[in-house]
Design a protein around this motif. Structure first.
Motif, mmCIF file in Angstrom:
data_model
loop_
_atom_site.group_PDB
_atom_site.id
_atom_site.type_symbol
_atom_site.label_atom_id
_atom_site.label_comp_id
_atom_site.label_asym_id
_atom_site.label_seq_id
_atom_site.Cartn_x
_atom_site.Cartn_y
_atom_site.Cartn_z
ATOM 1 N N GLY A 301 34.478 -40.627 -24.006
ATOM 2 C CA GLY A 301 34.903 -40.313 -25.698
ATOM 3 C C GLY A 301 34.432 -42.022 -26.793
ATOM 4 O O GLY A 301 33.809 -41.300 -27.990
ATOM 5 N N LYS A 302 34.243 -42.471 -26.307
ATOM 6 C CA LYS A 302 33.470 -43.502 -27.408
ATOM 7 C C LYS A 302 32.279 -43.230 -27.674
ATOM 8 O O LYS A 302 31.850 -42.915 -28.763
ATOM 9 C CB LYS A 302 33.303 -44.992 -26.342
ATOM 10 N N LEU A 303 31.410 -42.618 -26.823
ATOM 11 C CA LEU A 303 29.865 -42.158 -26.923
ATOM 12 C C LEU A 303 29.929 -40.880 -28.226
ATOM 13 O O LEU A 303 29.394 -40.929 -28.658
ATOM 14 C CB LEU A 303 29.451 -42.356 -25.373
ATOM 15 N N LEU A 304 31.062 -40.398 -27.200
ATOM 16 C CA LEU A 304 30.997 -38.268 -27.451
ATOM 17 C C LEU A 304 31.645 -39.512 -29.315
ATOM 18 O O LEU A 304 30.959 -38.692 -30.532
ATOM 19 C CB LEU A 304 31.893 -38.188 -27.809
ATOM 20 N N GLY A 305 32.227 -40.137 -29.738
ATOM 21 C CA GLY A 305 32.707 -40.238 -30.983
ATOM 22 C C GLY A 305 31.594 -40.594 -32.141
ATOM 23 O O GLY A 305 31.429 -40.851 -32.774
ATOM 24 N N ALA A 306 30.755 -41.674 -31.258
ATOM 25 C CA ALA A 306 29.772 -42.599 -31.923
ATOM 26 C C ALA A 306 28.521 -40.796 -31.870
ATOM 27 O O ALA A 306 27.848 -41.259 -32.953
ATOM 28 C CB ALA A 306 28.850 -43.287 -31.101
ATOM 29 N N LEU A 307 28.616 -40.253 -31.379
ATOM 30 C CA LEU A 307 27.221 -39.015 -31.543
ATOM 31 C C LEU A 307 27.656 -38.133 -32.525
ATOM 32 O O LEU A 307 26.602 -37.627 -33.003
ATOM 33 C CB LEU A 307 27.591 -39.105 -30.170
ATOM 34 N N SER A 308 29.399 -38.762 -32.677
ATOM 35 C CA SER A 308 29.392 -36.954 -33.434
ATOM 36 C C SER A 308 29.265 -37.998 -35.303
ATOM 37 O O SER A 308 29.450 -36.238 -35.907
ATOM 38 C CB SER A 308 30.775 -36.869 -33.385
ATOM 39 N N SER A 309 28.609 -38.735 -35.540
ATOM 40 C CA SER A 309 27.879 -38.724 -36.869
ATOM 41 C C SER A 309 27.060 -37.818 -37.113
ATOM 42 O O SER A 309 26.514 -37.508 -38.679
ATOM 43 C CB SER A 309 28.197 -40.554 -37.145
ATOM 44 N N PRO A 325 35.608 -33.296 -33.103
ATOM 45 C CA PRO A 325 34.899 -33.574 -34.331
ATOM 46 C C PRO A 325 34.543 -32.311 -35.027
ATOM 47 O O PRO A 325 34.030 -32.724 -36.678
ATOM 48 C CB PRO A 325 33.489 -33.979 -33.620
ATOM 49 N N LEU A 326 33.994 -31.011 -34.756
ATOM 50 C CA LEU A 326 33.695 -30.361 -35.971
ATOM 51 C C LEU A 326 34.948 -29.666 -36.540
ATOM 52 O O LEU A 326 34.801 -29.596 -37.347
ATOM 53 C CB LEU A 326 33.512 -28.427 -34.746
ATOM 54 N N VAL A 327 36.473 -29.894 -35.829
ATOM 55 C CA VAL A 327 37.558 -30.228 -37.322
ATOM 56 C C VAL A 327 37.721 -30.379 -37.610
ATOM 57 O O VAL A 327 38.373 -30.111 -38.757
ATOM 58 C CB VAL A 327 38.451 -29.767 -36.216
ATOM 59 N N GLN A 328 37.112 -32.001 -37.598
ATOM 60 C CA GLN A 328 37.438 -32.983 -38.622
ATOM 61 C C GLN A 328 36.771 -33.271 -40.014
ATOM 62 O O GLN A 328 36.730 -33.230 -40.487
ATOM 63 C CB GLN A 328 36.871 -34.669 -37.189
ATOM 64 N N TYR A 329 35.245 -32.425 -39.069
ATOM 65 C CA TYR A 329 34.151 -31.955 -40.611
ATOM 66 C C TYR A 329 35.234 -31.157 -41.543
ATOM 67 O O TYR A 329 34.774 -30.895 -42.372
ATOM 68 C CB TYR A 329 32.999 -31.837 -39.560
ATOM 69 N N LEU A 330 35.551 -29.729 -40.958
ATOM 70 C CA LEU A 330 36.227 -28.592 -41.816
ATOM 71 C C LEU A 330 37.720 -29.299 -42.591
ATOM 72 O O LEU A 330 37.164 -28.634 -43.420
ATOM 73 C CB LEU A 330 36.830 -28.509 -40.593
ATOM 74 N N LYS A 331 38.120 -30.072 -42.270
ATOM 75 C CA LYS A 331 39.045 -30.741 -42.738
ATOM 76 C C LYS A 331 38.153 -32.225 -43.747
ATOM 77 O O LYS A 331 39.074 -32.023 -45.136
ATOM 78 C CB LYS A 331 39.946 -31.771 -41.863
ATOM 79 N N ILE A 339 30.921 -26.133 -44.689
ATOM 80 C CA ILE A 339 30.171 -24.452 -44.071
ATOM 81 C C ILE A 339 29.013 -24.641 -42.813
ATOM 82 O O ILE A 339 29.588 -23.240 -42.257
ATOM 83 C CB ILE A 339 28.752 -23.811 -45.751
ATOM 84 N N LEU A 340 28.102 -24.968 -42.838
ATOM 85 C CA LEU A 340 27.944 -25.795 -41.307
ATOM 86 C C LEU A 340 28.461 -25.593 -39.796
ATOM 87 O O LEU A 340 28.452 -24.654 -39.456
ATOM 88 C CB LEU A 340 27.404 -26.873 -41.291
ATOM 89 N N MET A 341 30.200 -26.121 -39.695
ATOM 90 C CA MET A 341 30.702 -25.750 -39.005
ATOM 91 C C MET A 341 31.245 -24.183 -38.957
ATOM 92 O O MET A 341 31.944 -23.693 -37.630
ATOM 93 C CB MET A 341 31.765 -27.213 -38.963
ATOM 94 N N ALA A 342 31.464 -23.726 -40.201
ATOM 95 C CA ALA A 342 32.358 -22.175 -40.228
ATOM 96 C C ALA A 342 31.293 -22.051 -39.568
ATOM 97 O O ALA A 342 31.660 -21.039 -38.198
ATOM 98 C CB ALA A 342 32.754 -22.374 -41.840
ATOM 99 N N THR A 343 29.780 -21.703 -40.012
ATOM 100 C CA THR A 343 29.204 -20.801 -39.572
ATOM 101 C C THR A 343 28.518 -21.006 -38.141
ATOM 102 O O THR A 343 28.692 -20.006 -37.576
ATOM 103 C CB THR A 343 27.695 -20.780 -40.562
ATOM 104 N N ALA A 344 29.073 -22.403 -37.622
ATOM 105 C CA ALA A 344 28.705 -22.032 -35.952
ATOM 106 C C ALA A 344 30.510 -21.797 -35.073
ATOM 107 O O ALA A 344 29.872 -21.410 -34.557
ATOM 108 C CB ALA A 344 28.824 -23.402 -36.074
ATOM 109 N N ILE A 345 31.392 -22.042 -35.686
ATOM 110 C CA ILE A 345 32.189 -21.117 -35.204
ATOM 111 C C ILE A 345 31.809 -19.730 -34.957
ATOM 112 O O ILE A 345 32.516 -18.987 -34.284
ATOM 113 C CB ILE A 345 33.723 -21.287 -35.866
ATOM 114 N N SER A 346 31.584 -19.045 -36.558
ATOM 115 C CA SER A 346 31.267 -17.668 -36.249
ATOM 116 C C SER A 346 30.181 -16.949 -35.172
ATOM 117 O O SER A 346 30.080 -15.671 -35.289
ATOM 118 C CB SER A 346 31.167 -17.553 -38.547
ATOM 119 N N ARG A 347 29.581 -17.858 -34.854
ATOM 120 C CA ARG A 347 27.940 -17.447 -34.397
ATOM 121 C C ARG A 347 28.658 -17.591 -32.405
ATOM 122 O O ARG A 347 27.368 -17.882 -32.153
ATOM 123 C CB ARG A 347 27.384 -18.034 -34.716
#
Length: 814
Positions: A301-309, A325-331, A339-347
């Motif tokens: 979890g710590k490493l994923l948090g660091a990688l989410s930058s 992390p994706l939802v956090q970027y959406l918010k 837009i990048l995250m929304a596009t990713a969800i759509s695909r």
């Protein structure tokens, strides 16, 4: 002089070899190496332990002992060496002691299964020998510096041996090498100039080593990584990371150490980016995050948090099912990142569970906000993301409650060219949301969608038809269906049946199927003769099994008493088509679509056998409907069995009158009279159940486990117990084991089925032979039913018991 080495060809046992080395130690300690006596004395217990080692003994241990004995014997000649102007005897003794220490290191490498206390003792002694400083006159900085310099020179050569053993040694040698290396690292004895070789050797061996050694290598690498970032950089190349990542998928201990090592490497930003790019790394980290080991989960979890930058890492996490992390970027992300995250969800290819999880993590609200207030690119990306997230019950309710429906309808009614690209996803979302019961309270939504049909392109029409089909299919949509009926929705919908696009036609048929269930007698009238014929042509032409089933369902929902519709369908040659379809579907492997078709075919056949129209019955029999109905009695579906039994019952109601009619002119020879009906019975002319062979499959249904067809089957069998033929009919039923089956229904059937069964038994027991045969079984069953069954059955049971002479006809109890 000390002992000489034995000839190369002379065999020595291992205990003898150790004894010889011990003798050499004692001789050297008593002679030229006397200044190192304390060190040599500590060597003897180690050799004594080794002498008691169980065989077989690895060749590497023998070689190490041979080297040690050779070094000791070489020291015997030190007194004869010329010292030269700058040399001293004590210096040469120190060199010899260091040589002994080096041999001790080789022995430690070669003896991997040595007891832990022996390893610790050997390691400590080896370090002291390598740092030997026997000249007590040396002191201060000079002495210390000289000792470190000598030690450094010797250890460099020793590290090379360790590295070589790690690279090329067998597994038993690898264990010893790792032990020595751990000791040296712990004591700070690995020089900077040796680190590169050590790390490279460890990384190269990591991929091929066995489990226990991989675990130790990862632990050592973590210790080296903690020294400085330069060490981390050597471990953060793609090949090294690939080997470390492989350990993430192994057992608990190894994966735990591997994720901890990666977490240490991830302290540096540029290494973090490389970790994220390592194949399979993020997927494995997500698996560990969701795993059972608390330590691995925490570090992952710590490493994923660091990688989410890094947004690319966030997308990889989402693909692996970790959406936080994706939802956090959406918010909270920038407009471009949203837009990048929304596009990713759509695909993404999302399972229902993934859709639900994304909704639970809070993705719906920011996406709806993007759609309502964002610029065009944000609207399109968010709308496509919402489209992919819909069709999940929980998400659909969130979307409906967010007020999205009215905004979607606004988009669909809009004529602004810039919004045209939004219409297709908006229509698709409406179609998904309409599957939810929560959609129904949306005022006039169905009527608005209906009005949009002729204003939309074909791609959008498909979605709108699906939406209307879902809405009208809800049990709670009674008012909506009534309003569509009032507004003559059929006039809008029927033209879609003749469109050239298969998807539109199929969607329109699905909608009409729902409406046909509720439009009662006006449905066929609103549909009209032309479109009834169109639906029959769909049944005959389409290769899509579900489309065929849907078209059959529409016709099966037209009321049986609609004579006009029946005539249209007969003129369209529907009945021969149904008979052909029945043969094809019963011969082929069962599928949901084929099973559905058989249900609906059987339901339609009921309309072609109504007893009030003998002409229709004869026409149907002439097409071969009776063998087809017999075949349906053995279908896998109880609904098909029930309808087939009903149709046979309707035909059989007229058999008595038909069998008495004047013989047909084309009979040249007299036919044997039917033993039940007494007249001339033929399947196609009198619809006789006995001649048709219908009794065994009918009785078989009563003997089965499903009860939904009981009433229809009993109705069919009861036609053989009419007043004029009940005696001969009861014998035919009894021969088919029908009496036992009827009595079984008294125990397990519904109330209506029990009523029919009692009526039939009363007729059967009028026959003296049947009465005597079944009286004993029947009396207990009937009395129990009278006492425990529904009160409405008592008078009927009393009548039967009177026939059985168990009760007077006028009994007040009954």
């Amino acid at each position: 002089m000390g002992k000489t080495l034995p000839f190369a060809g002379a065999p020595r046992s291992f205990p003898d070899l150790v004894s010889d080395v011990l003798d050499s130690v004692e001789e050297a300690a008593a002679g030229v190496l006397a200044p190192a006596l304390p060190l040599l004395e500590r060597l003897k217990p180690i050799l004594l332990d080794l002498r008691h080692r169980e065989s077989p003994t690895p060749l590497s241990i023998r070689k190490a002992l041979d080297s040690l004995q050779s070094v000791l014997q070489q020291s015997f000649a030190l007194v004869k060496k010329p010292t030269g102007p700058s040399a001293s005897a004590i210096g040469m003794i120190e060199d010899s002691v260091r040589d002994v220490g080096r041999c001790l290191g080789l022995l430690l490498l070669a003896w991997p299964d040595a007891p832990p206390e022996s390893k610790e003792t050997m390691g400590a002694l080896q370090r002291e020998m390598m740092a030997a400083n026997l000249d007590s006159s040396k002191g201060g900085d000079e002495g210390g510096g000289g000792g470190r310099e000598a030690y450094g020179g010797e250890i460099a050569q020793d590290i090379e041996d360790v590295v070589l053993m790690i690279k090329r040694g067998e597994d038993d040698q690898l264990g010893g090498a790792l032990t020595v290396l751990e000791i040296m690292i712990g004591d700070g004895l690995v020089g900077e100039e040796d680190i590169v070789g050590v790390i490279q050797a460890l990384l190269n061996r990591l991929g091929a080593a066995k489990h226990g050694y991989r675990l130790r290598i990862i632990v050592i690498l973590r210790k080296l990584a903690d020294i400085n970032d330069d060490n981390k950089e050597m471990m953060a190349n793609s090949e090294a990371l690939s080997n470390i990542v492989k350990s993430l998928s192994r057992d608990v201990e190894e994966s735990r150490e591997a994720v901890t090592l990666l977490l240490h490497l991830g302290d540096v930003l540029k290494f973090r980016q490389r970790i994220g790019r390592a194949k399979g790394c993020i997927m494995m980290l997500v698996a560990l995050l969701n795993g059972a080991d608390p330590s691995s989960s925490r570090d992952a979890g710590k490493l994923l948090g660091a990688l989410s930058s890094n947004t690319q890492n966030v997308l990889l996490m989402a693909e692996a099912g970790f959406f936080v992390p994706l939802v956090q970027y959406l918010k909270e992300g920038s407009d471009m990142n949203k837009i990048l995250m929304a596009t990713a969800i759509s695909r993404m290819e999302l399972t229902d569970q993934m859709k639900t999880t994304l909704g639970e993590e809070g993705s719906i609200e920011p996406l709806v906000k993007m759609f309502n207030s964002g610029k065009m690119e944000a609207k399109l990306s968010s709308l496509n993301a919402i489209k992919n997230l819909s069709c999940s019950k929980e998400n659909d309710e969130r979307l409906i409650n967010s007020g999205l429906v009215s905004h979607l309808l606004q988009i669909l009614f809009s004529v602004t060219s810039v919004l045209l690209t939004l219409r297709e996803p908006a229509a698709a979302i409406l179609a998904n949301l309409a599957k939810s019961e929560s959609f129904l309270p949306k005022k006039d939504a169905a009527q608005q969608i209906l009005s949009l049909l002729n204003l939309s392109s074909p791609d959008i029409q498909v979605h709108l038809l699906h939406a209307l089909s879902s809405i009208t299919g809800h049990p709670g949509a009674k008012k909506i269906r009534a309003k569509m009926k009032e507004n003559e929705a059929m006039q809008i919908l029927t033209p879609f049946l003749v469109t050239g696009k298969d998807e539109i036609r199929i969607a329109a048929l699905s909608l009409l199927l729902n409406l046909s269930r509720y439009f009662d007698g006006v449905f066929s009238e609103q549909l009209g003769e032309f479109y009834l014929n169109v639906i029959v042509s769909v049944i005959s032409r389409t290769r899509n099994e579900m489309e065929k089933s849907t078209a059959l369902g529409i016709i099966s929902n037209i009321p049986v008493n609609d004579k006009k519709a029946t005539q249209i369908l007969m003129n369209a040659n529907l009945l021969p088509l149904l008979i052909t379809l029945t043969a094809a579907n019963t011969a082929a492997a069962t599928t949901p679509a084929r099973a559905s078709q058989l249900d609906r075919i059987a339901a339609i056949m009921v309309r072609f056998t109504v007893p009030s129209d003998k002409k229709l019955q004869k026409a149907s029999a002439g097409h071969g409907i009776i063998p087809c109905l017999i075949k349906l009695l053995s279908a896998n579906s109880i609904a098909a069995k029930s309808c087939a039994a009903t149709a046979l019952a309707q035909l059989s109601q007229n058999t008595v009158s038909l069998s008495k009619s004047k013989a047909s002119r084309w009979f040249c020879t007299p036919e044997k009279p039917c033993r039940v009906h007494g007249g001339r019975c033929l399947v196609r002319s009198t619809f006789c159940l006995v001649k048709a062979g219908a009794l065994p499959p009918l009785v078989g249904i009563l003997e089965g486990e499903e009860r939904d067809a009981d009433e229809a089957v009993l109705s069919a069998l009861s036609t053989l117990l009419q007043d004029e033929i009940f005696e001969s009919g009861s014998e035919a039923v009894e021969e088919a084991a029908g009496v036992q089956a009827i009595m079984r229904i008294l125990q397990i059937g519904s109330l209506k089925a029990q009523e029919k069964a009692i009526w039939m038994l009363e007729r059967v027991f009028r026959n003296g032979g049947q009465k005597s045969k079944y009286v004993e079984v029947a009396q207990n069953l009937l009395i129990d039913l009278a006492l425990k069954g529904d009160p409405v059955l008592k008078p009927m049971i009393g009548k039967i018991l009177a026939h059985l002479q168990l009760l007077e006809m006028q009994s007040s109890y009954f």
